[in-house]
Enzyme design. Structure first.
Site, PDB file in Angstrom:
ATOM      1  N   SER A   6       1.035  -1.571   0.047  1.00 54.54           N
ATOM      2  CA  SER A   6       0.030  -0.215   0.229  1.00 54.54           C
ATOM      3  C   SER A   6       0.713   1.347  -0.342  1.00 54.54           C
ATOM      4  O   SER A   6       1.292   1.228   0.574  1.00 54.54           O
ATOM      5  CB  SER A   6      -1.368  -0.219   1.148  1.00 54.54           C
ATOM      6  OG  SER A   6      -1.494   1.805   2.026  1.00 54.54           O
ATOM      7  N   HIS A  31      -0.985  -0.910  -4.588  1.00 53.94           N
ATOM      8  CA  HIS A  31      -2.040  -0.726  -3.094  1.00 53.94           C
ATOM      9  C   HIS A  31      -2.341   1.067  -3.825  1.00 53.94           C
ATOM     10  O   HIS A  31      -1.728   1.339  -3.256  1.00 53.94           O
ATOM     11  CB  HIS A  31      -2.351  -1.555  -2.417  1.00 53.94           C
ATOM     12  CG  HIS A  31      -4.109  -1.502  -2.153  1.00 53.94           C
ATOM     13  ND1 HIS A  31      -4.710  -2.589  -2.621  1.00 53.94           N
ATOM     14  CD2 HIS A  31      -4.437  -0.317  -0.676  1.00 53.94           C
ATOM     15  CE1 HIS A  31      -5.513  -2.061  -1.272  1.00 53.94           C
ATOM     16  NE2 HIS A  31      -5.713  -1.099  -0.478  1.00 53.94           N
ATOM     17  N   ASP A  33      -4.989   3.722  -1.945  1.00 51.22           N
ATOM     18  CA  ASP A  33      -5.888   4.113  -1.037  1.00 51.22           C
ATOM     19  C   ASP A  33      -6.214   5.556  -1.352  1.00 51.22           C
ATOM     20  O   ASP A  33      -5.552   6.448  -0.208  1.00 51.22           O
ATOM     21  CB  ASP A  33      -5.428   3.760   0.482  1.00 51.22           C
ATOM     22  CG  ASP A  33      -5.525   2.092   0.834  1.00 51.22           C
ATOM     23  OD1 ASP A  33      -6.138   1.344   0.585  1.00 51.22           O
ATOM     24  OD2 ASP A  33      -4.087   1.936   1.289  1.00 51.22           O
ATOM     25  N   MET A  35      -9.118   8.059   0.234  1.00 54.71           N
ATOM     26  CA  MET A  35      -9.981   7.981   1.149  1.00 54.71           C
ATOM     27  C   MET A  35     -10.506  10.011   0.802  1.00 54.71           C
ATOM     28  O   MET A  35      -9.933  10.423   0.292  1.00 54.71           O
ATOM     29  CB  MET A  35      -9.038   8.460   2.116  1.00 54.71           C
ATOM     30  CG  MET A  35      -8.487   6.762   2.418  1.00 54.71           C
ATOM     31  SD  MET A  35      -8.029   6.715   3.906  1.00 54.71           S
ATOM     32  CE  MET A  35      -6.655   5.072   3.577  1.00 54.71           C
ATOM     33  N   HIS A  64      -8.716   0.699  -3.982  1.00 60.71           N
ATOM     34  CA  HIS A  64      -9.564   0.909  -3.515  1.00 60.71           C
ATOM     35  C   HIS A  64      -9.678   1.964  -2.478  1.00 60.71           C
ATOM     36  O   HIS A  64      -9.342   3.066  -1.954  1.00 60.71           O
ATOM     37  CB  HIS A  64      -8.820  -0.331  -1.934  1.00 60.71           C
ATOM     38  CG  HIS A  64      -9.175   0.161  -0.728  1.00 60.71           C
ATOM     39  ND1 HIS A  64      -9.190  -0.527   0.032  1.00 60.71           N
ATOM     40  CD2 HIS A  64     -10.731   0.198  -0.243  1.00 60.71           C
ATOM     41  CE1 HIS A  64      -9.446  -0.456   1.687  1.00 60.71           C
ATOM     42  NE2 HIS A  64     -10.716   0.134   1.112  1.00 60.71           N
ATOM     43  N   MET A  66     -12.188   4.329  -0.168  1.00 63.92           N
ATOM     44  CA  MET A  66     -13.007   4.680   0.634  1.00 63.92           C
ATOM     45  C   MET A  66     -13.201   5.337   0.617  1.00 63.92           C
ATOM     46  O   MET A  66     -12.940   6.932   1.373  1.00 63.92           O
ATOM     47  CB  MET A  66     -11.260   4.134   0.842  1.00 63.92           C
ATOM     48  CG  MET A  66     -11.064   2.902   2.448  1.00 63.92           C
ATOM     49  SD  MET A  66      -9.806   2.986   3.170  1.00 63.92           S
ATOM     50  CE  MET A  66      -9.211   2.903   1.171  1.00 63.92           C
ATOM     51  N   MET A 135     -11.555  -6.192   5.053  1.00 66.19           N
ATOM     52  CA  MET A 135     -10.307  -5.634   5.464  1.00 66.19           C
ATOM     53  C   MET A 135     -10.509  -6.438   6.936  1.00 66.19           C
ATOM     54  O   MET A 135     -10.937  -6.398   7.714  1.00 66.19           O
ATOM     55  CB  MET A 135     -11.474  -3.985   6.508  1.00 66.19           C
ATOM     56  CG  MET A 135     -11.285  -2.909   4.801  1.00 66.19           C
ATOM     57  SD  MET A 135     -10.002  -2.955   3.853  1.00 66.19           S
ATOM     58  CE  MET A 135      -9.580  -1.893   5.544  1.00 66.19           C
ATOM     59  N   PHE A 141      -6.283   4.163   8.170  1.00 68.08           N
ATOM     60  CA  PHE A 141      -5.195   4.304   8.437  1.00 68.08           C
ATOM     61  C   PHE A 141      -3.745   3.448   8.202  1.00 68.08           C
ATOM     62  O   PHE A 141      -4.594   2.622   8.187  1.00 68.08           O
ATOM     63  CB  PHE A 141      -4.873   5.357   9.480  1.00 68.08           C
ATOM     64  CG  PHE A 141      -5.699   6.490  10.257  1.00 68.08           C
ATOM     65  CD1 PHE A 141      -5.329   7.797   9.708  1.00 68.08           C
ATOM     66  CD2 PHE A 141      -7.317   6.243  10.203  1.00 68.08           C
ATOM     67  CE1 PHE A 141      -6.191   8.809   9.806  1.00 68.08           C
ATOM     68  CE2 PHE A 141      -7.692   7.463  10.434  1.00 68.08           C
ATOM     69  CZ  PHE A 141      -7.298   8.433  10.656  1.00 68.08           C
ATOM     70  N   GLY A 142      -3.338   3.393   7.505  1.00 62.89           N
ATOM     71  CA  GLY A 142      -2.018   2.305   7.693  1.00 62.89           C
ATOM     72  C   GLY A 142      -1.367   1.843   9.421  1.00 62.89           C
ATOM     73  O   GLY A 142      -2.214   3.116   9.934  1.00 62.89           O
ATOM     74  N   ASP A 173      -6.601  -6.732   4.147  1.00 65.50           N
ATOM     75  CA  ASP A 173      -6.067  -5.688   3.882  1.00 65.50           C
ATOM     76  C   ASP A 173      -6.087  -4.717   5.149  1.00 65.50           C
ATOM     77  O   ASP A 173      -7.056  -4.929   5.554  1.00 65.50           O
ATOM     78  CB  ASP A 173      -7.103  -4.544   2.477  1.00 65.50           C
ATOM     79  CG  ASP A 173      -6.289  -2.800   2.966  1.00 65.50           C
ATOM     80  OD1 ASP A 173      -4.918  -2.979   3.829  1.00 65.50           O
ATOM     81  OD2 ASP A 173      -6.791  -2.313   2.436  1.00 65.50           O
ATOM     82  N   GLY A 174      -5.172  -5.008   6.251  1.00 65.02           N
ATOM     83  CA  GLY A 174      -4.960  -3.894   7.471  1.00 65.02           C
ATOM     84  C   GLY A 174      -4.107  -4.802   8.489  1.00 65.02           C
ATOM     85  O   GLY A 174      -4.477  -5.907   8.481  1.00 65.02           O
ATOM     86  N   GLY A 195       0.922  -2.888   4.491  1.00 63.41           N
ATOM     87  CA  GLY A 195       1.347  -0.751   3.923  1.00 63.41           C
ATOM     88  C   GLY A 195       2.598  -1.364   4.698  1.00 63.41           C
ATOM     89  O   GLY A 195       4.120  -1.101   4.551  1.00 63.41           O
TER      90      GLY A 195
END
Ligand code: DX5
Ligand code: ZN
Length: 212
Positions: A6, A31, A33, A35, A64, A66, A135, A141-142, A173-174, A195
């Protein structure tokens, strides 16, 4: 296991070099993100920034979303021709329509489930998508802690996919790292996002440790 680092955890001051380095270190996908500051309390990349990543990336993008207005963001990013665009089921009233819209751009459509959203919520969509992203942290947040219940959830989803004869893959992811990767593999996960684990360590070694 496919690995999608990420870019949220990279050094933004040297975005292009980070992209080149992460591709060379063995990333399978990049990846991204996205947001919007509404669906999640954080704000990240727009298409101009992602374009500079895409320009130097030798690997396909995995976008991805969000965001609250999924259709608007799909239209905003489609011209970059990512391999995947995923959107959150919690934020979409017309998922069939949006999956088809993504496919019409020749992009693989995917749906994301928050940690508290059951896998059965996508049962009637499995014929129309190429990937389900589970998720394993609450999005935004990473660097957050892995929520272990995702393991059982991935197993249940895998059974559903087999029952329906779907070829869709499972991404998680996460908080993914070398400690939880084997449980994810055993649960039937095909691809992981990482990430902080990758960007805080030697990129090549970290990615290799996730390719189980
Ligand atoms: C969280 C993002 C993740 C995040 C992963 O909302 O979707 O992709 O950047 O970062 P780590 O691996 O540090 O949890
Ligand atoms: Zn993500």
């Amino acid at each position: 296991m496919l690995v999608a680092p990420s870019m949220l955890s990279c050094d933004f001051g040297k975005l292009e070099q980070e992209t080149i380095d992460i591709c060379e270190a063995g990333a399978d996908k990049i990846h991204i993100d996205v947001m919007d500051g509404h669906f999640v309390p954080n704000l990240t990349f727009g298409p101009v920034v992602v374009e500079s990543i895409n320009k130097v990336s030798t690997k396909p993008l995995d976008i991805h979303l969000m965001v609250e207005n999924n259709t608007f963001f799909v239209e905003l990013f489609a011209h970059l021709k990512p391999e995947y665009i995923s959107f959150h089921i919690e934020e979409e009233k017309h998922p069939h329509r949006l999956l088809q819209k993504i496919r019409d751009y020749d992009i693989k459509p995917a749906i994301v489930l928050n940690p508290s959203t059951p896998p059965e919520s996508v049962e009637y969509l499995l014929d129309n998508l190429d990937m389900i992203l589970l998720m394993s942290v609450n999005p935004g947040f990473g660097g957050q802690k892995f929520i272990p219940s995702v393991i059982e959830k991935a197993k249940r989803l895998k059974e559903l996919l087999l029952k329906k004869g779907s070829k869709a893959i499972i991404e998680v992811d996460g908080g993914v790292n070398d400690k939880n990767i084997h449980d994810l593999k055993d649960a039937g996960v095909d691809m992981v996002v990482a990430g902080s684990y990758v960007f805080k360590n030697d990129y090549k070694k970290a990615i290799k440790s996730l390719k189980v």
